[in-house]
Scaffold this active site. Structure first.
Site, PDB file in Angstrom:
ATOM      1  N   GLU A  22      22.343  70.662 -31.784  1.00 44.56           N
ATOM      2  CA  GLU A  22      23.157  69.573 -31.240  1.00 44.56           C
ATOM      3  C   GLU A  22      24.528  69.573 -31.919  1.00 44.56           C
ATOM      4  OE1 GLU A  22      22.833  64.674 -30.835  1.00 44.56           O
ATOM      5  OE2 GLU A  22      21.730  65.719 -32.414  1.00 44.56           O
ATOM      6  N   CYS A  46      18.047  65.612 -29.136  1.00 42.77           N
ATOM      7  CA  CYS A  46      17.710  64.875 -30.356  1.00 42.77           C
ATOM      8  C   CYS A  46      16.938  63.570 -30.105  1.00 42.77           C
ATOM      9  CB  CYS A  46      18.984  64.624 -31.167  1.00 42.77           C
ATOM     10  SG  CYS A  46      18.672  64.299 -32.936  1.00 42.77           S
ATOM     11  N   LYS A  75      23.499  63.422 -23.038  1.00 43.00           N
ATOM     12  CA  LYS A  75      22.441  62.758 -23.804  1.00 43.00           C
ATOM     13  C   LYS A  75      22.174  61.356 -23.266  1.00 43.00           C
ATOM     14  CE  LYS A  75      21.260  61.903 -28.689  1.00 43.00           C
ATOM     15  NZ  LYS A  75      21.818  61.962 -30.067  1.00 43.00           N
TER      16      LYS A  75
END
Length: 261
Positions: A48, A148, A114
């Site tokens: 990431e 994540c 995200k």
């Protein structure tokens, strides 16, 4: 053996430290890492925000750096004749995104923003969250790339699209690394998929320690690859194994049907 079973995906998980808010240096560094991969791989996975580290000051990154890094990924993909993926700080109009690009060997790409911005670090104040999943079809595998904090939310990760691989890129810190290990395994088991998590190592500018634990899990949750150090982990995913478990156990046929709003 049918054609759907005679499929393999060779993946390279690049687990490395990241220099703080220095895209040029990080591109050079990860370029060297990619050059050091001796095997012929199908997919290279970077962490990431691999070009900057997990910065909550995206305004420190020049707005052109996102496109420069994307172009770099395209060159790497074409050079190695494989796909390359990872997320970065990306500015579009007046919004910043933690955006993952999945770049194909021919330079074409798909992207994912995200969904779950990390409120504990204030990510929700700096980055606009995504609204939809991205399902990539590549070399006979259906891949769902995520980022994540998304790992903590099983509904968003739920295999409603018959995907073969859940792929998480991360900057997941050491104090909560046991959760990372447990959740990667859980996502593999509950979704009957291969599950890959690629984390970073080292300390960032804010003093957070990252201990890696990049790993690959099969559909029964068995770990087939794992690392705690600065290295690139190469493994092969076998579609026949995935299909064997699914046809024998048939758990996905009993999954709940739902819609995310």
């Amino acid at each position: 053996m049918s054609n759907k079973d005679n499929l393999h995906l060779q993946v390279a998980l690049v687990q490395s430290p990241i220099k703080w808010e220095d895209p040029q240096d990080n591109r050079s560094f990860f370029g060297q890492k990619i050059d050091q991969v001796k095997e012929k791989v199908d997919l290279i996975i970077l962490p990431e925000m691999f070009s900057t580290g997990f910065t909550m000051s995206p305004e420190n990154i020049h707005e052109k750096e996102g496109d420069i890094t994307l172009q770099w990924m395209q060159r790497m993909a074409q050079k190695r004749d494989c796909a390359v993926t990872g997320s970065m700080v990306y500015k579009e109009e007046n919004h910043y995104y933690n955006r993952l690009f999945f770049v194909f060997p021919n330079g074409h790409y798909e992207s994912y923003d995200k969904r779950h911005t990390f409120t504990l670090a204030g990510e929700h104040k700096k980055y606009t969250k995504g609204t939809k999943k991205c399902i990539v079809e590549y070399k006979g595998f259906k891949i769902c790339p995520l980022i994540c904090y998304d790992l903590r939310f099983p509904v968003w990760s739920r295999n409603t699209e018959d995907v073969d691989l859940l792929l998480y890129v991360a900057n997941w810190p050491a104090p909560r690394i046991n959760a990372w290990d447990a959740l990667l395994k859980a996502r593999a088991i509950e979704n009957m998929v291969y599950c890959i998590g690629v984390n970073r190592v080292g300390k960032d500018y804010e003093g957070h320690l990252y201990t890696g634990h990049s790993g690959i899990y099969d559909p029964l949750g068995e770990r087939i690859g794992f690392s705690e150090k600065d290295e690139t982990l190469v493994r092969t995913l076998d579609k026949a194994i995935l299909n064997k478990y699914r046809e024998k156990l048939r758990f996905l046929e009993d999954r709940d049907i739902f819609t995310i709003h």
